[in-house]
Write an enzyme that holds these catalytic residues in place. Structure first.
Site, PDB file in Angstrom:
ATOM      1  N   TYR A 183       0.837  -1.200   0.000  1.00 44.54           N
ATOM      2  CA  TYR A 183       0.000   0.000   0.000  1.00 44.54           C
ATOM      3  C   TYR A 183       0.873   1.251   0.000  1.00 44.54           C
ATOM      4  O   TYR A 183       0.634   2.197  -0.766  1.00 44.54           O
ATOM      5  CB  TYR A 183      -0.918  -0.013   1.219  1.00 44.54           C
ATOM      6  CG  TYR A 183      -1.952   1.091   1.228  1.00 44.54           C
ATOM      7  CD1 TYR A 183      -3.080   1.016   0.419  1.00 44.54           C
ATOM      8  CD2 TYR A 183      -1.806   2.203   2.054  1.00 44.54           C
ATOM      9  CE1 TYR A 183      -4.025   2.018   0.428  1.00 44.54           C
ATOM     10  CE2 TYR A 183      -2.759   3.212   2.080  1.00 44.54           C
ATOM     11  CZ  TYR A 183      -3.861   3.113   1.255  1.00 44.54           C
ATOM     12  OH  TYR A 183      -4.804   4.112   1.260  1.00 44.54           O
ATOM     13  N   LYS A 187       0.990   3.985  -3.087  1.00 44.46           N
ATOM     14  CA  LYS A 187       0.530   5.360  -2.906  1.00 44.46           C
ATOM     15  C   LYS A 187       1.654   6.378  -3.141  1.00 44.46           C
ATOM     16  O   LYS A 187       1.398   7.508  -3.582  1.00 44.46           O
ATOM     17  CB  LYS A 187      -0.074   5.534  -1.511  1.00 44.46           C
ATOM     18  CG  LYS A 187      -1.420   4.842  -1.359  1.00 44.46           C
ATOM     19  CD  LYS A 187      -2.448   5.362  -2.356  1.00 44.46           C
ATOM     20  CE  LYS A 187      -3.839   4.815  -2.108  1.00 44.46           C
ATOM     21  NZ  LYS A 187      -4.847   5.368  -3.042  1.00 44.46           N
TER      22      LYS A 187
END
Length: 272
Positions: A183, A187
């Site tokens: 993640y 991002k």
């Protein structure tokens, strides 16, 4: 009287992940401000504002497209449908994203050295390609019209490393748990994709920016909520509605000279 700088009435938005935790809040807010909203989401029902959004679907001012954001042909189909009914979108919000779910297999939330590549690829596929592909397709249409705003949703964990101490309570319960790398890596990629596209399309009148929220209330366990509050300057998690102002600003003429920027909506998390 409404401030014309923030007037979105009659404009068209596409919101990927628009029935999700954050996306449904943004979809409803844009609808309330007079926009017609095309929601791109494999979910069938909204996380928030279900009555409002499903009623708007029935009235024809919200359209739901159950398309895979990583599938270029599917996204092209969404754009064709939106253009035919409403014209080229004025706004694209890329809110579609995934993370390791709460019930993820232990291997996926274990030590970095042992995380299966398949688990990493799945998150990166949705979070990076699922942002890039809608930008390719819808951003290109905006560039032809020489106007438009793209808002990519990133995360504080794309700016700084996860604070693993927030999850001590899980380890104290005997679980093996490390906040996964995928993640955060995905991002951070979204942040630089935004900068790339801001410079690429600057001469075409398309603005590309990021918002970076953090810690949205979603029924987290109380030990996590308490640990988060101690770490946050504002002393609490974020309500999904608190991302609306940044998106409305970036969607509107109030931000006509803002591109390549990252608006951080994190309660001060990255301030220390």
């Amino acid at each position: 009287m409404n401030d014309p700088l923030f007037d979105l009435d009659g404009r068209v938005a596409v919101v990927t992940g628009g029935f999700g935790l954050l996306g449904s809040e943004l979809s409803a807010a844009l609808l309330d401000r007079g926009m017609r909203v095309a929601v791109v989401d494999l979910r069938e029902t909204p996380h928030h504002h279900a009555d409002e959004l499903m009623g708007a679907v029935e009235r024809g001012v919200v359209r739901h497209h159950a398309a895979d954001v990583t599938d270029r042909a599917a996204v092209e189909g969404v754009l064709a449908a939106v253009e035919q009914e409403w014209g080229v979108p004025h706004l694209l919000v890329n809110a579609a994203a995934i993370d390791a779910p709460p019930g993820a297999p232990a291997a996926e939330v274990g030590p970095f050295e042992d995380v299966p590549l398949g688990a990493i690829e799945r998150v990166v596929d949705v979070n990076v390609l699922g942002t890039l592909v809608p930008c390719q397709v819808i951003g290109a249409a905006m560039a032809r019209e020489r106007r438009g705003s793209i808002v990519n949703v990133a995360s504080v964990y794309g700016m700084v490393s996860p604070d693993q101490s927030l999850y001590d309570f899980r380890r104290e319960q005997g679980e093996v748990f490390v906040k996964p790398v995928a993640y955060a890596a995905s991002k951070s990629a979204v942040l630089n994709l935004t900068r790339y596209l801001a410079t690429y399309w600057g001469g075409s009148g398309v603005r590309v920016n990021t918002i970076t929220p953090h810690g949205i209330v979603d029924g987290q366990p109380e030990p996590f909520v308490e640990a988060f509050a101690r770490r946050s300057p504002l002393g609490r998690l974020m309500e999904a509605r608190e991302a609306v102002g940044a998106v409305v600003f970036l969607a509107s003429d109030a931000s006509s000279y803002v591109t390549g920027a990252n608006i951080v909506v994190d309660g001060g998390w990255t301030a220390w």
